[in-house]
Design a protein around this motif. Structure first.
Motif, PDB file in Angstrom:
ATOM      1  N   LEU A 178       0.838  -1.206   0.000  1.00 53.15           N
ATOM      2  CA  LEU A 178       0.000   0.000   0.000  1.00 53.15           C
ATOM      3  C   LEU A 178       0.870   1.252   0.000  1.00 53.15           C
ATOM      4  CD1 LEU A 178      -2.898  -0.933   2.443  1.00 53.15           C
ATOM      5  CD2 LEU A 178      -2.967  -0.700  -0.039  1.00 53.15           C
ATOM      6  N   ASN A 179       1.957   1.202   0.760  1.00 51.60           N
ATOM      7  CA  ASN A 179       2.861   2.356   0.786  1.00 51.60           C
ATOM      8  C   ASN A 179       3.489   2.585  -0.587  1.00 51.60           C
ATOM      9  OD1 ASN A 179       2.415   3.107   3.406  1.00 51.60           O
ATOM     10  ND2 ASN A 179       3.978   1.711   4.221  1.00 51.60           N
ATOM     11  N   THR A 180       3.759   1.480  -1.305  1.00 51.14           N
ATOM     12  CA  THR A 180       4.269   1.620  -2.669  1.00 51.14           C
ATOM     13  C   THR A 180       3.268   2.395  -3.518  1.00 51.14           C
ATOM     14  OG1 THR A 180       5.352  -0.511  -2.398  1.00 51.14           O
ATOM     15  CG2 THR A 180       5.178   0.345  -4.640  1.00 51.14           C
ATOM     16  N   PHE A 181       1.988   2.050  -3.376  1.00 50.03           N
ATOM     17  CA  PHE A 181       0.950   2.767  -4.131  1.00 50.03           C
ATOM     18  C   PHE A 181       0.960   4.255  -3.778  1.00 50.03           C
ATOM     19  CE2 PHE A 181      -1.081  -1.352  -5.023  1.00 50.03           C
ATOM     20  CZ  PHE A 181      -1.425  -1.149  -6.344  1.00 50.03           C
ATOM     21  N   ARG A 186       2.266   9.994  -5.317  1.00 51.81           N
ATOM     22  CA  ARG A 186       3.019  11.212  -5.023  1.00 51.81           C
ATOM     23  C   ARG A 186       4.001  11.527  -6.162  1.00 51.81           C
ATOM     24  NH1 ARG A 186       6.245   9.722  -0.587  1.00 51.81           N
ATOM     25  NH2 ARG A 186       7.822   9.329  -2.177  1.00 51.81           N
ATOM     26  N   ASP A 187       4.742  10.503  -6.605  1.00 50.57           N
ATOM     27  CA  ASP A 187       5.827  10.746  -7.554  1.00 50.57           C
ATOM     28  C   ASP A 187       5.355  10.864  -8.998  1.00 50.57           C
ATOM     29  OD1 ASP A 187       7.334  10.479  -5.339  1.00 50.57           O
ATOM     30  OD2 ASP A 187       8.063   8.450  -5.795  1.00 50.57           O
ATOM     31  N   LEU A 188       4.317  10.100  -9.374  1.00 49.27           N
ATOM     32  CA  LEU A 188       3.971   9.997 -10.799  1.00 49.27           C
ATOM     33  C   LEU A 188       2.673  10.697 -11.159  1.00 49.27           C
ATOM     34  CD1 LEU A 188       4.912   6.249 -11.341  1.00 49.27           C
ATOM     35  CD2 LEU A 188       6.264   8.261 -11.940  1.00 49.27           C
ATOM     36  N   ASP A 189       1.958  11.224 -10.158  1.00 50.02           N
ATOM     37  CA  ASP A 189       0.721  11.932 -10.446  1.00 50.02           C
ATOM     38  C   ASP A 189      -0.296  11.029 -11.158  1.00 50.02           C
ATOM     39  OD1 ASP A 189      -0.510  14.244  -9.876  1.00 50.02           O
ATOM     40  OD2 ASP A 189      -0.105  15.185 -11.814  1.00 50.02           O
ATOM     41  N   LEU A 190      -0.361   9.755 -10.739  1.00 47.86           N
ATOM     42  CA  LEU A 190      -1.256   8.790 -11.364  1.00 47.86           C
ATOM     43  C   LEU A 190      -2.657   8.873 -10.777  1.00 47.86           C
ATOM     44  CD1 LEU A 190       0.915   5.559 -11.241  1.00 47.86           C
ATOM     45  CD2 LEU A 190       0.161   6.742 -13.302  1.00 47.86           C
ATOM     46  N   ALA A 191      -3.642   8.581 -11.625  1.00 50.48           N
ATOM     47  CA  ALA A 191      -4.978   8.326 -11.102  1.00 50.48           C
ATOM     48  C   ALA A 191      -5.081   6.834 -10.822  1.00 50.48           C
ATOM     49  CB  ALA A 191      -6.037   8.746 -12.116  1.00 50.48           C
TER      50      ALA A 191
END
Lengths: 294, 330, 324
Positions: B203-206, B211-216
């Motif tokens: 979950l922390n990876t998600f 934060r880093d990739l601005d993914l939805a």
């Protein structure tokens, strides 16, 4: 480097080599292939060069020295052929027919099984009905009918064997593909997205291989046995291109008069090849069966 | 501002057709009929860039189907799934074709979702190479970057999946999706198969990715606790329909639908020590034959006669809060 | 259930029809039977006459239509070689094949069940290992090869048994049988043994597997705890459960025994249907080949249909699963 993992192929070989019988089978089979490939150079006589045959050498018992000046270790047949040479050449034909039929049936059967699993619906229903129907008839009967229809000859025999045997491959691949297709790695590959052909070729097919390899081994042995049977019955390989089965048939009439060697030695060669392939196949089945894995 | 990933009134129906022989008999007896399952029924959902939306429901509620439609693996029967205004997949004779690479999916089972006969590096590089995002020469770097991004050693690339633990495999699955440089990710029960301690790490990876990739990220889960930890907004599904949606904090603090309330009360919490453990009573009705009116009324503690007759519409019950329940009409 | 029945019945009819077309088309393509029928020295008039008599000059579809129409009337054509109705010719050879097949089945059962049961009860004994190894050979060796060895050992070397023919026969119920006479029985032993080999291996494996599966089962333990003798437990309790799959398989395999009889009959010159069909292939006797093939196809389709229906009647999962 320790982080570089042992590949599945290396693991597979280690497990296969656990059985000495299977290793012996593999070695014998490899030798048979080698002998068959080098036949023109290792036999004392080309048995189908009519000019090299002398009728005075006919039906010599094993160990006799013929007019050629060399020993016929396994005797000679009715035309004065060296039985050992005839066996080596016959082995060449038998192995070629078995391998050709096995490979072509493998390709066609795999294509049919994959097409059925991948297309689904009516295509799947039609293809698998046909395959099931074929499997309810013994392969030998089917091959006999087909050879009766197609006639004698190398091409005809291979075609009949392929038509009789592809269904085993199709059934196996279809079953494996159906269970693999549901797994998420297939969906993952399709979702990337990768081209459907690539999904089938790189993902689906490699994971259907284990049962396919086992079936292929057994079917090559069966193809050799069926071809020998057809040739023995006189509807398989012609006398001009004899397989082990043809040789056995040629010697059969002399067996009752005690000249056993013309039939029996080719028979033993056939037996050795078939048993060797089956030993390999049995071990492959054990190694590749996921239920037996620890 | 238009949403990055948008589902517009998406429905998915599965049709079970009788066989020819069944139809022949059916013609005589009138028994055989075509059965329809409404797996997803008119769902709209929008995700902005950098936003994590949790999609929650019991198994069989249609959330996985919705996720596959969003990722372009399945075509909706009605409605559209769009990424940046373009469809995620096109209809080619009933099958999804020309799928987008911008939405990637992460799967539930870390053991089944990796091809056992492909080295990890090959599996990660395959998609980017096929789509020209990288070439064979630079594939190693692409793979190494993807593995580092999910906290794995780039040297793992030459190993086979069976040499990894469940948590590591889950990360490899994420790395494979990231290598496609997606703009949105659909994660279907991505941590459900993992031990609780491993779940937290993944979950922390998600969270790092967002934060880093601005993914939805559309995060599908049956576990409200996991969603509460990760998501900004949450949508609750029941039998193919969204029954409640809103910001996670608001929904958790004051659920607007009785079903959501039941789910929240079923989450074990340290500060409540089994004091009032009321999971939603009863079983999910068969999707082939859902109840009339509000699908939830047979299990609802506050069901009224109206609920049996009329299906409630999903509408705004407070700013930024949607719910489909007749209780809000009072 | 009715849907299932209809579906299977329809597909059986379709199969037989399709096979009639395939068989006819195939046989139509083989060589030219006119060369067999008449003296090569015969003049054109006789040649044309013969062609017209057998309808060999007609187009393919016309011949096929005529053929189908005849089939429905039970007329399968006349053998070119023997000049008598093909169906009657084949049926006259049926009792010989049937006798051989039944004798083979009997041998397979009588030897296979005890051997398999022994191998199942004492899986580690040396004899059990030998039995299983032999059964592997029985599966992989071609039938004709084994037949050859039987002749070599029992006829040529020892002279104990005759190598071919039916021997002296006795007429019972209007049919000739070999088994009642000592000479006939001696002629029957080798071919029956040869034909039995494949099924024998199969039964050994089935019985062994069944024995090993049933032996630890509760009801067997219970029977032994009741104080029943080992003999009674094996014969009555365990065997009853093992026999069901064996009987099923034997029903299915009867057709393939008839098929393999082709090989055995040729080796041992046993005058049955199989030898007749091989001879007819070699002499391009088209009507006999077609009739034999149609009979075999019909037999297989019927057996499969019966087995399907029996399964469906016994196991509801089959009828539901078959429809998806």
């Amino acid at each position: 480097m320790s982080t570089r993992a042992a590949s599945p192929a290396a693991l597979f070989w280690a497990e296969f080599a656990e059985s000495r019988m299977a290793l012996a089978g593999l070695v014998v089979f490899a030798l048979a292939v080698l002998v068959a490939l080098t036949a023109p150079w290792i036999t004392p006589q080309n048995p189908y060069d009519q000019a090299g045959l002398a009728l005075m050498d006919a039906r010599l018992p094993p160990g006799s020295v013929g007019s050629g000046g060399y020993t016929h270790w396994l005797g000679t047949d009715a035309q004065g052929r060296d039985v050992l040479s005839a066996i080596v050449w016959g082995l060449r034909t038998s192995l070629f027919v078995g391998a050709a039929a096995g490979v072509v049936a493998l390709c066609i059967g795999t294509a049919v099984g994959l097409a059925a699993a991948f297309c689904g619906g009516r295509v799947e229903l039609a293809l698998m009905r046909l395959v099931d129907l074929q499997l309810s008839f013994p392969a030998i009967l089917l091959a006999l009918v087909l050879v009766a229809i197609l006639g004698q000859g190398l091409f005809q025999v291979v075609a009949a064997l392929v038509a009789a045997q592809y269904a085993y491959f199709a059934r196996t691949v279809h079953g494996a593909a159906l269970s693999e297709r549901r797994k998420e790695y297939i969906e993952a590959a399709a979702g990337i997205p990768l081209h459907p052909a690539r999904v089938v070729w790189r993902h689906l097919l490699p994971n259907c291989l284990p049962p396919l390899i086992v079936v292929a081994t057994v079917q090559v042995a069966n193809a050799i046995a069926i071809e020998a049977t057809l040739s023995f019955l006189g509807v398989g390989m012609p006398v001009t291109e004899p397989s082990l089965g043809t040789l056995i048939a040629n010697g059969f009439q002399f067996m009752l008069s005690g000249r056993y060697w013309i039939s029996v030695y080719p028979g033993i060669a056939l037996l050795i090849v078939i048993v060797a392939i089956n030993l390999v196949g049995d071990q492959l089945r054990d190694v590749l069966n996921p239920r037996l894995k620890k | 501002m238009t949403a990055l990933l948008a589902l517009e009134s998406v429905s998915k129906r599965f049709v079970l057709r009788p066989t020819l022989a069944e139809r022949m008999v059916g013609a005589l007896t009138g028994a055989a009929k075509t059965e329809v399952v409404r797996a997803v029924d008119g769902v709209s959902l929008a995700l902005d860039r950098g936003e994590v939306v949790g999609l929650v429901g019991e198994s069989g509620c249609g959330k996985s189907t919705l996720g596959r439609i969003a990722a372009g693996l399945m075509l909706p029967t009605e409605g559209r799934a769009l990424i940046d205004g373009a469809p995620v997949a096109e209809d080619a004779g009933g099958r999804a074709a020309k799928r987008t690479t911008a939405v990637q999916m992460i799967f539930q089972d870390p053991f089944a979702s990796l091809n056992p006969r492909m080295r990890v590096g090959e599996a990660i590089a395959e998609g980017p190479v096929a789509h020209g995002l990288t070439d064979r020469a630079r594939a190693r770097d692409t793979v190494a970057a993807a593995l580092r991004r999910v906290g794995l050693d780039p040297a793992f690339a030459s190993r086979y999946p069976h040499q990894f633990s469940g948590g590591q495999r889950a990360r490899i699955g994420i790395a494979r999706a990231l290598a496609m440089e997606p703009r949105a990710i659909v994660a279907d029960e991505a941590v459900a198969a993992l031990d609780v301690s491993i779940q937290a790490q993944v979950l922390n990876t998600f969270l790092d990715l967002r934060r880093d990739l601005d993914l939805a990220i559309l995060f599908i889960s049956h576990d409200l606790g996991v969603v509460g930890h990760l998501a900004d907004r949450v949508a609750i599904m029941y039998l193919g329909r969204v029954v409640e949606a809103g910001a996670v904090t608001a929904v958790f603090a004051d659920p607007a639908h009785p079903y959501t309330r039941g789910l929240i009360e079923a989450v074990p919490r340290l500060d409540r020590r089994r004091a009032s453990f009321h999971p939603v009573r009863g079983e999910i009705p068969p999707p082939l034959d859902p109840p009339r009116g509000c699908h939830f009324h047979p299990r609802c503690p506050q069901a009224m006669p109206r609920c049996r007759a009329e299906a409630p519409v999903l509408r705004e019950v407070a700013p930024g809060r949607l719910a489909a329940c007749h209780l809000h009409d009072a | 259930m009715i849907a299932f029945l209809l579906q299977r019945l329809a597909s059986a009819v379709v199969v037989i029809f399709a096979m009639s077309l395939i068989v006819f088309a195939g046989v139509f393509a083989i060589g030219n039977p006119i060369d067999v029928l008449i003296n090569p020295a015969a003049d054109q008039v006789i040649r044309a006459e013969t062609i017209a008599r057998y309808g060999l000059d007609r187009p393919f579809w016309e011949q096929y239509g005529y053929f189908l129409g005849s089939l429905v009337r039970g007329d399968f054509g006349t053998s070119f070689v023997f000049n008598q109705p093909a169906l009657g010719l084949i049926l006259s050879k049926l009792p010989a094949t049937l006798e051989l097949a039944l004798a083979a089945m009997l041998i397979a059962i009588a030897l296979g069940i005890p051997l398999g049961a022994y191998a199942g009860l004492k899986p580690d004994a040396a004899a059990s290992r030998a039995i299983m190894a032999a059964s592997v050979l029985g599966f992989s060796l071609p039938t004709f090869w084994v037949g050859l060895m039987l002749i070599l050992v029992f006829s040529v070397e020892t002279g104990w048994l005759p190598s071919g023919g039916r021997g002296e026969t006795v007429t019972l119920l209007g049919i000739d049988w070999s088994f009642p006479t000592a000479d006939g029985l001696a002629h029957l032993v080798l071919p029956a043994l040869n034909l039995a080999l494949f099924k024998l291996s199969l039964i050994i494996r089935l019985t062994r597997a069944g024995m090993r599966e049933t032996w630890p089962a509760d009801f067997v333990k219970f029977a032994r705890a009741k104080g029943l003798t080992l003999r009674r437990v094996v014969l009555v309790h365990a065997m009853r459960n093992i026999l069901i799959p064996i009987v099923t398989v034997l029903g299915l395999e009867f057709g393939s025994v008839m098929a393999f009889a082709v090989v055995t009959e040729t080796i041992f010159s046993w005058p049955g249907m199989g030898k007749l069909v091989i001879d007819s292939i070699l002499t391009l006797d088209r009507p006999v080949m077609v009739t034999y093939l149609m009979l075999v196809v019909t037999m297989f389709v019927t057996i499969n249909l019966l087995v399907d229906l029996a399964y469906a009647a016994l196991d509801p999962r089959v009828r539901l699963g078959g429809q998806r």
